[in-house]
Structures are given as structure tokens and as C-alpha cells.
Design a protein around this motif. Structure first.
Motif, short mmCIF file in Angstrom:
data_model
loop_
_atom_site.label_atom_id
_atom_site.label_comp_id
_atom_site.label_asym_id
_atom_site.label_seq_id
_atom_site.Cartn_x
_atom_site.Cartn_y
_atom_site.Cartn_z
N ALA A 1 0.77 -1.32 -0.08
CA ALA A 1 -0.04 0.01 0.02
C ALA A 1 0.77 1.30 -0.01
CB ALA A 1 -1.18 -0.13 1.35
N TRP A 2 1.96 1.22 0.68
CA TRP A 2 2.71 2.45 0.88
C TRP A 2 3.67 2.83 -0.60
CZ3 TRP A 2 8.34 2.85 0.57
CH2 TRP A 2 8.89 4.25 1.07
N HIS A 3 4.06 1.54 -1.18
CA HIS A 3 4.48 1.78 -2.76
C HIS A 3 3.52 2.34 -3.62
CE1 HIS A 3 8.51 0.33 -1.78
NE2 HIS A 3 8.24 -0.75 -1.54
N THR A 4 2.37 1.85 -3.48
CA THR A 4 1.21 2.15 -4.22
C THR A 4 0.97 3.61 -4.06
OG1 THR A 4 0.33 -0.03 -4.22
CG2 THR A 4 -1.10 1.53 -5.21
N SER A 5 0.81 3.97 -2.82
CA SER A 5 0.52 5.45 -2.46
C SER A 5 1.52 6.55 -3.04
CB SER A 5 0.36 5.60 -1.03
OG SER A 5 1.69 5.70 -0.25
N ARG A 6 2.74 5.79 -3.26
CA ARG A 6 3.81 7.00 -4.03
C ARG A 6 3.76 6.61 -5.54
NH1 ARG A 6 8.15 7.60 -0.41
NH2 ARG A 6 9.77 6.75 -1.75
N GLY A 7 2.73 5.74 -6.09
CA GLY A 7 2.74 5.51 -7.61
C GLY A 7 3.81 4.61 -8.07
N GLU A 8 4.24 3.94 -7.12
CA GLU A 8 5.38 2.67 -7.46
C GLU A 8 4.87 1.43 -7.44
OE1 GLU A 8 9.57 4.42 -7.12
OE2 GLU A 8 8.94 4.32 -4.76
N THR A 9 4.01 1.20 -8.31
CA THR A 9 3.37 -0.28 -8.58
C THR A 9 4.15 -1.04 -9.23
OG1 THR A 9 2.37 0.77 -10.42
CG2 THR A 9 0.98 0.63 -8.33
N ASN A 10 5.45 -0.77 -9.61
CA ASN A 10 6.34 -1.40 -10.25
C ASN A 10 7.07 -2.23 -9.43
OD1 ASN A 10 7.03 1.22 -9.82
ND2 ASN A 10 9.05 0.46 -10.21
N ARG A 11 6.94 -1.94 -8.19
CA ARG A 11 7.83 -2.50 -6.96
C ARG A 11 7.07 -3.75 -6.61
NH1 ARG A 11 12.09 0.01 -5.41
NH2 ARG A 11 12.48 2.21 -5.86
N THR A 12 7.39 -4.99 -7.06
CA THR A 12 6.52 -6.29 -6.75
C THR A 12 7.62 -7.34 -6.24
OG1 THR A 12 7.03 -6.88 -9.35
CG2 THR A 12 4.91 -5.78 -8.55
N ARG A 13 8.88 -7.08 -6.09
CA ARG A 13 9.55 -8.23 -5.60
C ARG A 13 9.93 -8.17 -4.27
NH1 ARG A 13 14.37 -6.39 -8.09
NH2 ARG A 13 15.58 -8.48 -7.58
N ILE A 14 9.92 -9.27 -3.50
CA ILE A 14 10.08 -9.26 -2.22
C ILE A 14 11.25 -10.41 -1.90
CG2 ILE A 14 9.37 -9.93 0.07
CD1 ILE A 14 7.87 -7.72 -0.34
N LEU A 15 12.40 -9.77 -1.63
CA LEU A 15 13.46 -10.68 -1.56
C LEU A 15 13.60 -11.32 -0.14
CD1 LEU A 15 15.99 -8.21 -2.49
CD2 LEU A 15 14.63 -9.59 -3.89
N ILE A 16 13.74 -12.71 -0.03
CA ILE A 16 13.77 -13.48 1.17
C ILE A 16 14.77 -14.59 1.15
CG2 ILE A 16 12.19 -15.25 2.35
CD1 ILE A 16 9.81 -14.16 1.00
N PRO A 17 15.60 -14.65 2.24
CA PRO A 17 16.94 -15.55 2.52
C PRO A 17 16.14 -17.07 2.34
CG PRO A 17 16.88 -13.59 4.12
CD PRO A 17 15.59 -13.43 3.40
#
Ligand SMILES: *Cc1c(COP(=O)(O)O)cnc(C)c1O
Length: 482
Positions: A147-163
Motif C-alpha cells: 500500500a505504501w509503494h502504491t500510494s507513491r505511484g510505484e506499482t512496479n515494485r513487486t519483488r520481495i527478497l527472502i533469504p
């Protein structure tokens, strides 16, 4: 432990009864024929036999109140009975979620004070107590990040890195939140491989990073020494950092995760802050966030004004994630636990959980070495990779421990450790219990040498032996067949 309880013996006797229904006070009427069916096949027993049957069954279960329960990652600490008393006070037990705020001031005050205590413990600016479990907190936290990324218009941020050492719920929660889980390998010391992380966060890759989910101490029971560098790599790429707080038992009262740079984190109140758990619930996965994310939290959250306590919905909330106000009785237990221990007591929780894990590790290390973390202190748990004779596997050790009266540790997790045996003693055990458990492990190492069949065919003192664990969980046979 009892041996071989005659569970399978039929005890039903025609005509035996445990209840007597009163004579009807209204005239008897025949039921319509299509509502009648064959009487169900129920056992016929007297009351005492029923009581004994269920009491015996309950004793076959392992429990913290009955046995040492070193189930790694699950923090099966002793849950003080005082918490139960607090949760059963009439004013809490009979509180109704639809009662007006003016009549719920006590419950509201508890929710508010617990939010405040967890903010103090973690250093986060705001906390929501809505989620009902750790995994539910993860889902909530990832939705907040999205929601935070979307509120900044950054809907391209879709990858979550996980060890790759992460708990399986991490990639699952991320996928459920509509983001893409991407694995980051561990380096030879069990920490995050910094080169791989930098590659995943640099150049074109930087534009699509939504964040990182990381458990610290890791599921190897090791403090991530590069945590500040890891967090800053992700922040520089524009991502947020989610902390899986299930291992907070090692840090509580010593380190505030927000000070390390985490943006979001869940706490498993049922683990670190002591509610009986296992078998699926109930739990509470409180989520803490930095000031920037506070208004995205799920609500309602408790607020305090000059007129008293009230609920409010954060202004950009992702919405509700649970009916009403979370698992309230778990919140009462966590509050009672925190107030009883105070800041000094909570710090001692972390100190003793770390001391116990390292003491136990030192007692068994000859046959049960921890491959990661050699020469270092562990945190509240350690992951051994047993080296036993005659092809004895970790599963065999776990089954044989049952014969010695101990709940087996977590096995085959984390996935990056061969034959993993993950031991978390918790702070609530005394040295004698740890020594008795170590003796059992060492005795099994000797059996592996001299009598391997005994270990391979364990357990020997239980009504059933080795079950197909998947079918046992998915298709349990629980019905009385008559
Ligand atoms: C227990 C645990 C979880 C999940 O928490 P639940 O309350 O069981 O949903 C997530 N991560 C780690 C490391 C855990 O130990």
C-alpha cells in the motif's frame, strides 16, 4: 510416560448410560417420518469410564505442562498460570465486541497499553493488534508495504527478497499479498549472501524491489551480523524491510528492531509473550511499523483522548484483517506477562533463553554439532546436524526421544541444514532438565552405535508408531466406528 495404553479395546456395553434425561413436561408427539433416521452408532458407557477415557487420552499428548518441549522456532516456553487468571476475569471474559466504547473502557485501556508496551519494546511508532497469528501478521505487513509503494505511484515494485533460511510462511504471505517472492542465498556462515543481495538490488533490479523479509536472529539461531548493511542496501534501492519477529525471544529487552532500521515487523505474542499455542491457535501477530507507515495499519487501533479511550481507523488503512479487535484473550495474556516481568524481567527472558541454548549446545556438540555458527554464540536456539553411526537419521532420533519422554525438536528445518535438528530450550527450563535432555541425546548416539535397530524402529512406548504424517494431519481418523 505410560507404556502401551489399551486404547483400542472396545469399552462400550449395551445399556450403559452417563446421562439421564428428565421426564418430558409436554405431551409426546410423533416426529414426521422423514426426519427420523437410524440411531447413530454411539458408544454406551458410564460417566466414570468416559472421564477416564478422555483423561488417559489427554495424558498421551505432549504438553509444556507435562514435558520438556524444545520445538525449535516455536518458543514453547512455560505459560504462567497468572495469565490464564487475568484472561478469565469476568470483565474481560464477558466483554462484548459490540458493546459501546463507554462501557468498554477497561478493555480499550488494555489494548491501548499493550500497543504502547510493544512500541516501547520494539521501538516502532505504531502497533496494530488485529492479526491473529504470526503468518497473518506477515500478510498484513506485506500488504502495508504494498500500500505504501502504491500510494507513491510505484506499482512496479513487486519483488520481495527472502533469504533461503526463511520460514515457509514468508514466501507464502508474500505471494498471498500479490507480490513475487525471490530467494536470496545464504553465505557459508549462514548469513545473507551480501553479493547476491546487492545484485538483486542494483541497476534495473532496484526499480522493482518492494522489500526484504528477514528473520533476525535467523532460523539458524544466529544473529545476522550484517543486518545494518543489509537494511541499507534495500533502503538505497527504495525498498522496505520486513522483520519476521518470531525469534524476538532472543532480543526482547536488549535490542529494539526499529533501531536496527526495520520498517515493519510482527511479533508472535503467543510465542515471546506466552500464550499456550500449538495445534493451530489461538494466537496474535501484532504488527509494528515506523512513523511513515503508521496510517496504513489495519484497524481499528486504540487511541487515548482527554475523554478516555476510543477506537479509530488509521487514515490510509489497508482495512480490517480480522473481525472486531483481534484475539482479545491472547492480548490480555501478553499484557499480564509484560506487566508481571517489567523491563528487567523481559531482558532476563532473552538472557536466559540465550544462555540455555548455548549450554545445551555445549553438552551435545560432540555428536550433534551445529554446522553453522561454529565458534560463535548462538542466540535462543541452535540447529544441529547429527553425526550418528549406522545411518541413523534425524527422524529416528526424534522418534526415539519420545521414548525418553521428551517432545522432539523441530526437524528438517531450516532446509539449508542437512538432517537439521532445531533445538529451542527457552528460558523457562532449569539446568537439570537441559542436562537430562542432553543425556537422552547422548544415549541415543550410543544406541546408534550398539543397537541401531532400536533407534530405527522407535518409538516403542506409544500406542501407535510411525504414522504417515501427511495423512495423519490431513485425514485424521477421529470417528467412533462402533
Ligand atoms: C512461528 C513462526 C512463524 C509463523 O507464526 P505463526 O504464529 O505460527 O503463524 C513465522 N516465522 C517464524 C520464524 C516462526 O518461527
Amino acid at each position: 510416560m505410560q507404556t502401551l495404553v489399551p486404547l483400542l479395546q472396545e469399552e462400550s456395553m449395551p445399556g450403559r448410560r452417563a446421562v439421564q434425561l428428565p421426564e418430558p413436561s409436554v405431551p409426546e408427539t410423533a416426529l414426521p417420518g422423514d426426519l427420523l433416521r437410524e440411531p447413530p452408532k454411539l458408544p454406551e458407557l458410564d460417566e466414570l469410564s468416559v472421564v477416564r477415557h478422555f483423561t488417559r487420552l489427554s495424558h498421551l499428548n505432549f504438553s509444556i505442562d507435562g514435558q520438556f518441549y524444545p520445538l525449535g522456532s516455536c518458543t514453547m516456553k512455560y505459560n504462567p498460570k497468572m495469565n490464564e487468571e487475568a484472561a478469565s476475569y469476568g470483565g474481560f471474559r464477558r466483554a462484548h465486541p459490540l458493546a459501546p466504547e463507554s462501557l468498554s473502557q477497561g478493555s480499550l485501556a488494555l489494548i491501548y497499553e499493550l500497543q504502547a508496551a510493544l512500541q516501547e519494546i520494539t521501538g516502532f511508532k505504531a502497533v496494530s493488534l488485529q492479526p491473529a497469528a504470526g503468518a497473518h501478521g506477515e500478510l498484513t505487513g506485506v500488504l502495508v508495504i504494498r500500500a505504501w509503494h502504491t500510494s507513491r505511484g510505484e506499482t512496479n515494485r513487486t519483488r520481495i527478497l527472502i533469504p533461503d533460511s526463511a520460514h515457509g510462511t514468508n514466501p507464502a504471505s508474500c505471494t498471498m499479498a500479490g507480490l513475487v517472492a525471490e530467494t536470496i542465498p545464504s553465505d557459508s556462515s549462514g548469513g545473507v549472501d551480501l553479493e547476491a543481495l546487492r545484485a538483486a538490488c542494483s541497476g534495473e533490479n532496484a526499480r522493482t524491489v518492494a522489500g526484504l523479509m528477514i528473520t533476525n536472529p535467523s532460523t539458524l539461531g544466529l544473529f545476522e551480523r550484517n543486518i545494518k548493511e543489509i537494511i541499507s542496501i534495500v533502503h538505497r534501492a527504495g525498498g522496505l524491510v520486513y522483520g519476521d519477529g518470531a525469534n524476538m525471544n532472543a532480543l526482547v529487552g536488549i535490542v529494539k528492531p526499529a533501531d536496527l532500521g526495520f520498517d515493519v515487523m510482527h511479533l508472535n505474542l503467543h510465542k515471546t509473550f506466552s500464550t499456550p499455542h500449538g495445534g493451530g491457535g489461538p494466537g496474535a501477530g501484532a504488527v509494528g511499523v515506523s512513523a511513515e507507515l503508521a496510517e496504513f495499519l489495519p484497524g481499528p487501533v486504540a487511541a487515548k483522548t482527554s475523554e478516555g479511550y476510543s477506537f479509530r481507523m488509521p487514515s490510509r488503512s489497508i482495512g480490517r484483517v480480522k473481525a472486531f479487535y483481534g484475539n482479545f484473550a491472547v492480548l490480555v495474556r501478553a499484557y499480564a506477562y509484560i506487566r508481571r516481568l517489567g523491563a528487567d524481567g523481559l531482558r532476563r527472558v532473552a538472557e536466559y533463553s540465550v544462555l540455555n541454548a548455548n549450554y545445551l549446545r555445549s553438552l551435545v556438540q560432540e555428536h550433534y554439532p551445529a554446522v553453522y555458527g561454529a565458534g560463535r554464540w548462538n542466540m535462543h536456539e541452535f540447529v544441529a546436524s547429527p553425526e550418528l553411526a549406522n545411518g541413523i537419521h534425524t527422524l529416528d532420533i526424534a522418534k526415539r526421544l519420545i521414548d525418553y519422554g521428551f517432545h522432539p525438536p523441530t526437524i528438517y528445518f531450516p532446509l539449508i541444514v542437512k538432517e537439521a535438528l532445531m533445538v529451542e530450550p527457552t528460558e523457562t527450563e532449569n539446568p537439570e532438565t537441559l542436562e537430562a535432555f542432553a543425556q537422552a541425546l547422548l544415549a541415543i548416539a550410543e544406541e546408534a552405535q550398539n543397537n541401531p535397530e532400536l533407534v530405527k524402529s522407535a518409538p516403542h512406548h506409544t500406542p501407535v508408531g510411525r504414522l504417515d504424517e501427511t495423512t495423519a494431519a490431513r485425514k485424521p481418523v477421529l470417528c467412533y466406528k462402533g
